[in-house]
Write an enzyme that holds these catalytic residues in place. Structure first.
Site, short mmCIF file in Angstrom:
data_model
loop_
_atom_site.label_atom_id
_atom_site.label_comp_id
_atom_site.label_asym_id
_atom_site.label_seq_id
_atom_site.Cartn_x
_atom_site.Cartn_y
_atom_site.Cartn_z
N ASP A 41 0.94 -1.21 -0.02
CA ASP A 41 -0.24 0.16 0.08
C ASP A 41 0.73 1.41 0.04
OD1 ASP A 41 -1.83 2.74 1.14
OD2 ASP A 41 -3.52 0.34 1.20
N PHE A 83 -7.04 -4.49 -4.43
CA PHE A 83 -8.19 -3.79 -3.80
C PHE A 83 -7.95 -1.75 -4.26
CE2 PHE A 83 -8.16 -7.47 -1.07
CZ PHE A 83 -10.22 -7.02 -0.83
N TYR A 151 -15.14 6.34 -13.04
CA TYR A 151 -14.87 6.14 -12.02
C TYR A 151 -15.00 3.97 -11.92
CZ TYR A 151 -14.64 2.67 -7.69
OH TYR A 151 -15.23 1.78 -6.86
N LYS A 155 -13.21 0.53 -13.82
CA LYS A 155 -13.18 -0.51 -13.25
C LYS A 155 -13.21 -1.92 -13.66
CE LYS A 155 -12.50 -0.14 -8.51
NZ LYS A 155 -11.01 -0.74 -7.97
N1 LIG Z 1 -15.74 1.49 -0.24
C1 LIG Z 1 -16.64 0.55 -0.59
O1 LIG Z 1 -17.77 0.58 -0.82
C2 LIG Z 1 -16.81 0.55 -2.44
C3 LIG Z 1 -17.49 -0.18 -3.32
C4 LIG Z 1 -17.01 -0.70 -5.05
C5 LIG Z 1 -16.04 -0.81 -4.44
N2 LIG Z 1 -15.07 -0.55 -3.37
C6 LIG Z 1 -13.14 -0.72 -4.66
O2 LIG Z 1 -12.72 -1.53 -2.95
C7 LIG Z 1 -11.21 -1.33 -2.98
C8 LIG Z 1 -11.03 -0.60 -2.10
O3 LIG Z 1 -12.12 -0.06 -1.25
P1 LIG Z 1 -11.96 1.68 0.17
O4 LIG Z 1 -12.92 1.52 0.22
O5 LIG Z 1 -11.47 0.26 0.67
O6 LIG Z 1 -10.97 2.44 -0.43
P2 LIG Z 1 -9.88 2.94 0.22
O7 LIG Z 1 -9.26 4.03 -0.10
O8 LIG Z 1 -10.67 2.90 1.74
O9 LIG Z 1 -8.66 2.43 0.29
C9 LIG Z 1 -7.63 2.06 -1.37
C10 LIG Z 1 -6.61 1.85 -0.39
O10 LIG Z 1 -5.60 1.10 -2.01
C11 LIG Z 1 -4.13 2.41 -1.70
N3 LIG Z 1 -3.67 2.50 -2.17
C12 LIG Z 1 -4.49 3.29 -3.39
N4 LIG Z 1 -3.78 3.58 -4.81
C13 LIG Z 1 -2.55 2.73 -4.89
C14 LIG Z 1 -1.39 2.09 -5.31
N5 LIG Z 1 -1.56 3.20 -6.41
N6 LIG Z 1 -0.99 2.18 -4.67
C15 LIG Z 1 -0.77 1.09 -3.49
N7 LIG Z 1 -1.76 1.32 -2.70
C16 LIG Z 1 -2.59 2.74 -3.06
C17 LIG Z 1 -5.13 3.24 -0.48
O11 LIG Z 1 -3.87 3.94 0.17
C18 LIG Z 1 -5.62 2.36 0.43
O12 LIG Z 1 -5.30 1.95 1.39
C19 LIG Z 1 -11.62 -0.36 -4.05
O13 LIG Z 1 -11.12 -0.76 -5.52
C20 LIG Z 1 -13.00 0.63 -4.56
O14 LIG Z 1 -12.99 0.91 -5.60
C21 LIG Z 1 -15.51 -0.33 -2.51
#
Ligand SMILES: NC(=O)c1ccc[n+]([C@@H]2O[C@H](COP(=O)([O-])OP(=O)(O)OC[C@H]3O[C@@H](n4cnc5c(N)ncnc54)[C@H](O)[C@@H]3O)[C@@H](O)[C@H]2O)c1
Length: 344
Positions: A41, A83, A151, A155
């Protein structure tokens, strides 16, 4: 937590974005089940303190090919759970190129490294945003795909890249399309800390905490019971359970795709009312005009996940989602930036 059978505890799993909200909950569950977990991360939106102590942690920006190759050079991974992503729908409308470049580019970097190192399985966090943006209350995997924002488009592209990687290289892949992830680990030590926060439930709880004066309700004239938008909230612990089940399923199958939601829709008004009951505090609202592109209702049909993998959400009723989130937020008023307060 539902029982998970047939786990081989020595499996190495690489969890990208494992310092974020969903990834950290999955990483904790994997560690508790005996998997060997490495979190990678860049902490751009995640928190080092969210990573389970039993996991190895690598600080790296996955947009850099060298960084990800280094991660794979150090350990052999049986599976990758990806993620890491840019996740803000609104921001993506202003920065479409950044979203596609970073989300698709990052996926390509990690996936190519996984293929090069003979990783067997790859699970992608996808989203309900890939589906056609029209009112839906029974969205299954056959729903027409037509993302309504960059976005969701990014995906969708990631899903297509996975399809071709499986086709050409044989790596077994799965996409999980989450609806709205919410809630927190019931113990109160792990939860949601997005900055800026854009999700309804943490915003509502910030009002209850006195950190915001009110909650904006965008539109109260939708064709729903109380006029406010209806969404499907899935508890992050149930979501983590879906990931482990998918990981196990990938030992014997591939090309999996599941919609992950509770199957029950709750309106914005219902969320506010339940939050007022759970917190015992008033949550003032101000009605604003509708936001462009917001459908009246978005609710999952997760029947395929239930049927094929035996998934049964146990925490995804609204009361439990808000209760667990409230324990987290009230014990950590400044998220991961604050030392834990004693249980209330
Ligand atoms: N939270 C939701 O309701 C939801 C719904 C649908 C899909 N998602 C998908 O689930 C995944 C996680 O979502 P979340 O809510 O936990 O988001 P989040 O922002 O809490 O987690 C994303 C993590 O990825 C890390 N990250 C981002 N870009 C990076 C890079 N270039 N290199 C290394 N690390 C990187 C961030 O630091 C963070 O820790 C995402 O892919 C999101 O699109 C989330």
């Amino acid at each position: 937590m539902t029982e998970h059978h047939a786990i081989e505890p020595i499996e190495n799993v690489l969890v990208t974005g494992g310092a974020g909200f969903v990834g950290s909950h999955v990483a904790w569950l994997l560690c508790n089940l005996g998997f060997r977990v490495t979190v990678v991360d860049d902490l751009s939106t995640g928190h080092r303190a969210a990573v389970p102590p039993a996991a190895s942690f690598v600080f790296a920006d996955l947009r850099q090919v060298d960084a990800i190759n280094q991660v794979f050079a150090e350990r052999r991974y049986d599976a990758v759970m990806h993620f890491a992503a840019r996740t803000l729908v609104g921001e993506s409308n202003h920065r479409p190129v950044d979203y596609v470049r970073d989300n698709v580019g990052t996926l390509c970097n990690v996936l190519q490294a996984a293929v090069d190192h003979a990783t067997r399985a790859f699970i992608l966090s996808s989203t309900a945003s890939i589906f056609e943006s029209r009112d839906g209350s029974d969205i299954d995997e056959d729903q027409a795909v037509s993302p309504g924002n960059p976005y969701g488009e990014s995906k969708r592209m990631c899903e297509r890249v996975l399809f071709w990687a499986e086709h050409s290289h044989g790596i077994r892949t799965a996409v999980l399309r989450y609806f709205n992830a919410a809630g927190a680990q019931p113990g109160g030590d792990l939860g949601e800390d997005h900055r800026p926060e854009t999700h309804l439930i943490p915003l509502v709880l910030q009002v209850a905490q006195g950190l915001r004066p009110h909650i904006d309700v965008f539109g109260n004239d939708y064709p729903t019971q109380d006029g406010t938008c209806i969404r499907d909230y899935v508890h992050v612990v149930d979501l983590a359970d879906a990931h482990v089940r998918t990981l196990i399923a990938l030992r014997s199958s591939g090309a999996l795709a599941y919609n992950v939601g509770s199957g029950t829709g709750y309106s914005v008004r219902q969320v506010v009312e339940v939050a007022e009951r759970v917190t015992g505090r008033p949550i003032p609202t101000i009605v604003r005009p509708r936001r462009a592109g917001d459908p009246a209702a978005l609710v999952a049909n997760s029947g395929k996940l239930r049927r094929e993998l035996g998934w049964r959400p146990s925490y995804s009723d609204l009361q439990t989602i808000i209760r667990t989130a409230w324990i987290w937020h009230s014990r950590h008023p400044d998220g991961f930036g604050s030392p834990a307060l004693p249980p209330r």
